[in-house]
Motif scaffolding. Structure first.
Motif, short mmCIF file in Angstrom:
data_model
loop_
_atom_site.label_atom_id
_atom_site.label_comp_id
_atom_site.label_asym_id
_atom_site.label_seq_id
_atom_site.Cartn_x
_atom_site.Cartn_y
_atom_site.Cartn_z
N UNK A 36 -93.80 57.50 39.02
CA UNK A 36 -93.08 57.42 39.97
C UNK A 36 -94.44 57.76 40.86
N UNK A 37 -95.66 58.21 40.39
CA UNK A 37 -96.19 59.87 41.55
C UNK A 37 -97.53 58.09 41.22
N UNK A 38 -97.90 57.27 40.31
CA UNK A 38 -98.60 56.08 40.33
C UNK A 38 -98.20 54.86 41.44
N UNK A 39 -97.09 54.69 41.67
CA UNK A 39 -96.48 53.21 42.85
C UNK A 39 -96.81 53.77 43.30
N UNK A 40 -96.90 55.02 44.64
CA UNK A 40 -97.18 54.86 46.01
C UNK A 40 -99.04 54.59 46.03
N UNK A 41 -99.45 55.60 44.96
CA UNK A 41 -101.04 55.63 45.24
C UNK A 41 -101.51 53.72 44.94
N UNK A 42 -100.70 53.17 43.77
CA UNK A 42 -101.55 51.79 43.48
C UNK A 42 -100.75 51.45 44.67
N UNK A 44 -100.69 52.19 47.93
CA UNK A 44 -101.95 52.09 49.09
C UNK A 44 -102.63 50.76 48.86
N UNK A 45 -103.50 51.50 47.73
CA UNK A 45 -104.76 50.93 47.56
C UNK A 45 -104.80 48.98 46.97
N UNK A 46 -103.41 48.79 46.81
CA UNK A 46 -103.64 47.13 46.72
C UNK A 46 -103.89 46.74 47.76
N UNK A 47 -101.94 47.70 48.91
CA UNK A 47 -102.20 46.84 49.92
C UNK A 47 -103.81 46.69 51.02
N UNK A 48 -104.02 48.15 50.64
CA UNK A 48 -105.91 48.00 51.89
C UNK A 48 -106.98 47.56 51.39
N UNK A 49 -106.56 47.31 50.26
CA UNK A 49 -107.75 46.09 49.46
C UNK A 49 -107.31 44.77 50.51
N UNK A 50 -106.14 44.70 50.00
CA UNK A 50 -105.64 42.76 50.08
C UNK A 50 -105.81 43.04 51.71
N UNK A 51 -105.53 43.63 52.72
CA UNK A 51 -105.12 43.22 53.99
C UNK A 51 -107.34 43.49 54.41
N UNK A 52 -108.03 44.84 53.87
CA UNK A 52 -108.83 45.13 54.30
C UNK A 52 -110.06 44.57 53.66
N UNK A 53 -110.28 44.04 52.14
CA UNK A 53 -111.02 43.40 51.93
C UNK A 53 -111.65 41.81 52.19
N UNK A 54 -110.82 41.17 53.26
CA UNK A 54 -111.79 39.94 53.42
C UNK A 54 -112.66 40.39 55.03
N UNK A 55 -112.52 40.82 55.67
CA UNK A 55 -112.81 41.65 56.56
C UNK A 55 -114.08 41.98 56.38
N UNK A 56 -114.77 42.90 55.53
CA UNK A 56 -116.06 43.28 55.13
C UNK A 56 -116.69 42.59 54.97
N UNK A 57 -117.78 42.68 55.46
CA UNK A 57 -119.16 42.24 55.54
C UNK A 57 -120.26 43.46 55.42
N UNK A 58 -121.38 42.97 55.92
CA UNK A 58 -122.02 42.80 55.89
C UNK A 58 -122.26 43.38 57.63
N UNK A 59 -122.46 42.71 57.79
CA UNK A 59 -122.17 43.20 59.54
C UNK A 59 -120.69 43.63 60.08
#
Lengths: 297, 292
Positions: A36-42, A44-59
């Protein structure tokens, strides 16, 4: 030679029945709690990475200024916010960590059971419970109203938040330093200041540093105290001591609440950047702790 | 030059009745200068009187042993000799403790200066969580020694005196916490000797050690005796007979009304006399194994 009498073997197996059942129930409950503890944590991480990773670049990390909300994610970058977060958090660290460690040293080594030491400890506990937005309001009313918005004001607000955490974690670490070490130093003719500087602080430094870095990681993600104190802007401000500034956390707040796709993508990217900064700080904390404790085992 | 001073010191000391007889018995007893002179010392923790009526003289280049049952205040008395009890806020000393003629508890005397000359080795080995080298160099460093060559010399000399040099000379930069119990205790002794103290106080230094490590530390005490004065608290009576020149036997007085226990110095004299011909029946009961 006489043959030994056959000996009755003791039954060393775990007895069956209610006791074994209880054991299993407790184990199952613990596993369930962990999941139960690991579900929300995982998640959150999954959502942020899924939605944020594509925009991350050096610029994205270094470019600027932060474009208006209507523009798509490919334009501009969060550079000013990354810079602001680093500036403001670093300044807050410089303000609060020395103060907090000195406060903890006073409580532990000098104050004894005196009124002042108990008062500082109590106030630190109270301060831990103060909502961060109240810290922001406090700095707003005593500093911003007189001197205007600035990174410094934000650092003050974050410093107020970090101070009780640093005091408490350092206090716990200093308490763990065994008294025989202090006695050994005193017995060699050391003064109290010497004992503190050469024995107590070195023995506790690993824990103090990791506690301080945890406080930094916590402060880096704070939004509410910054809203009142740095006035979120879009251009980079290299001068942390004057002029409105910006930070990742306030940019997340400003961008995520917009209906535009580009703004929302920038918010996710900023969120991922912030998590990455906190993650890097944690790793640094672990490394530093390991390095400072190399003689303690 | 030291003779008259020592005479003054011993004659001004009121002797407990038990000591009168033994004082004139050993004709070959020629003690060195008086290092410590305590005169009817009582030690309190708050209002609780932990030890009372301690009057004894510790002589130069001798090993003086404090023996007695648990809770009789041996350690408390030892810790008043270098003002370690100052660290306990409620502790209070009544009566005079003289060190080489100076009152230790005079208001102008700094506890730091006292401890610089009167070192202490504790019951449990307590090396700092630093390297072996830094442990030994700690004392000289806090006393202002910054010269690397000098420090190397001091570290080697101290470790040699503590009979530890050969075991650790190749790993001086390892953590002191990697040493075994006996080695750690010898390291603590080396650390104490590194500041070249006048007196070394030892609080049951071997109680956490095996017999081999104990023998090593006892040998070391014999070796360094000519340069230092040693006061040792021990639970082990064989150890007291093996190492000490003089022995002080402490016992416990029970106060029936307040149900408290107060330590008291029962008898003090040459070790042979204390163990073979004790004057006080309580001493006799203790040293022969019939606890009293």
């Amino acid at each position: 030679m006489a043959v030994a009498e056959p000996q009755q073997r003791p039954d060393l197996r775990e007895p069956a029945g209610w006791r074994r059942t209880r054991n299993r129930i407790a184990t199952a409950l613990m596993v369930l709690a962990f999941v139960l503890v690991i579900i929300p944590l995982g998640f959150v991480l999954y959502t942020v990475i899924a939605k944020g990773a594509s925009i991350i670049s050096w610029s994205f990390l270094t470019g600027g200024p932060i474009p208006p909300n209507v523009l798509p994610a490919s334009v501009g970058g969060m550079g000013p916010a990354v810079l602001g977060t680093i500036e403001i958090t670093a300044l807050a660290t410089v303000i609060s960590v020395p103060l907090g460690v000195l406060g903890a040293v006073y409580i532990n080594e000098y104050g004894g059971k005196g009124l002042l030491a108990r008062l500082i400890g109590f106030m630190a506990d109270v301060m831990t419970g103060v909502p961060s937005i109240v810290m922001g309001l406090f700095i707003f009313s005593i500093w911003v109203l007189h001197f205007g918005y600035s990174g410094l004001a934000g650092a003050f607000a974050l410093g107020c938040l970090m101070l009780p955490i640093v005091i408490r974690s350092s206090d716990e670490m200093l308490k763990l330093v065994p008294d025989p070490l202090r006695e050994a130093s005193y017995a060699l003719g050391a003064t109290k200041a010497r004992v503190t500087l050469t024995v107590v602080l070195p023995a506790a430094i690993g824990g103090i540093v990791s506690g301080a870095l945890l406080a930094v990681a916590r402060a880096a993600g704070e939004t509410a105290p910054l809203l009142f104190t740095i006035l979120t802007v879009t251009a980079a401000n290299r001068n942390v001591f004057s002029g409105a500034n910006t930070a990742l956390s306030t940019q997340i707040f400003a961008n995520a609440s917009q209906p535009y796709v580009g703004a929302q993508a920038r918010a996710w990217g900023a969120a991922l950047t912030l998590i990455a900064i906190a993650f890097i700080l944690m790793i640094v904390a672990r490394t530093v702790t390991a390095r400072f404790t190399r003689y303690s085992r | 030059m030291e003779e008259p001073e020592q005479n003054v010191a011993t004659t001004s000391l009121p002797k407990p009745a038990a000591l009168q007889k033994s004082a004139d018995a050993p004709v070959f007893d020629t003690p060195g200068a008086a290092i410590f002179n305590t005169d009817t010392v009582s030690i309190y923790y708050g209002s609780f009187r932990a030890v009372t009526d301690v009057s004894l003289t510790v002589h130069e280049n001798e090993i003086t042993a404090f023996i007695g049952p648990s809770g009789c205040g041996k350690t408390t008395v030892l810790r008043t000799l270098n003002r370690m009890n100052d660290l306990i806020p409620s502790a209070r000393v009544e009566g005079d403790v003289h060190y080489r003629g100076t009152s230790l508890y005079h208001k102008d005397v700094s506890a730091t200066a006292v401890r610089r000359r009167i070192g202490m080795v504790f019951q449990k080995p307590n090396p700092f969580p630093k390297s072996i080298y830094d442990n030994v160099a700690y004392g000289p460093r806090i006393n202002g020694q910054r010269n690397k060559g000098k420090l190397n010399e001091i570290v080697e000399h101290s470790l040699r005196q503590a009979a530890l040099w050969d075991e650790v000379k190749d790993r001086l930069n390892n953590s002191a916490l990697s040493l075994s119990g006996g080695q750690a205790q010898r390291l603590c002794i080396a650390r104490t000797l590194a500041v070249e103290p006048d007196v070394v106080l030892m609080d049951e230094p071997c109680s956490a050690l095996d017999p081999i490590a104990t023998a090593a530390i006892e040998d070391l005490m014999h070796d360094i005796k000519s340069r230092y004065t040693i006061v040792i608290v021990t639970h082990n009576m064989q150890q007291a007979t093996r190492v000490s020149d003089r022995t002080a036997f402490f016992s416990v007085l029970r106060n029936e009304e307040s149900d408290t226990r107060t330590g008291v110095l029962v008898e003090y004299g040459r070790t042979e006399q204390i163990f073979q011909d004790p004057v006080d029946p309580r001493t006799r009961a203790y040293v022969t194994g019939r606890m009293g």
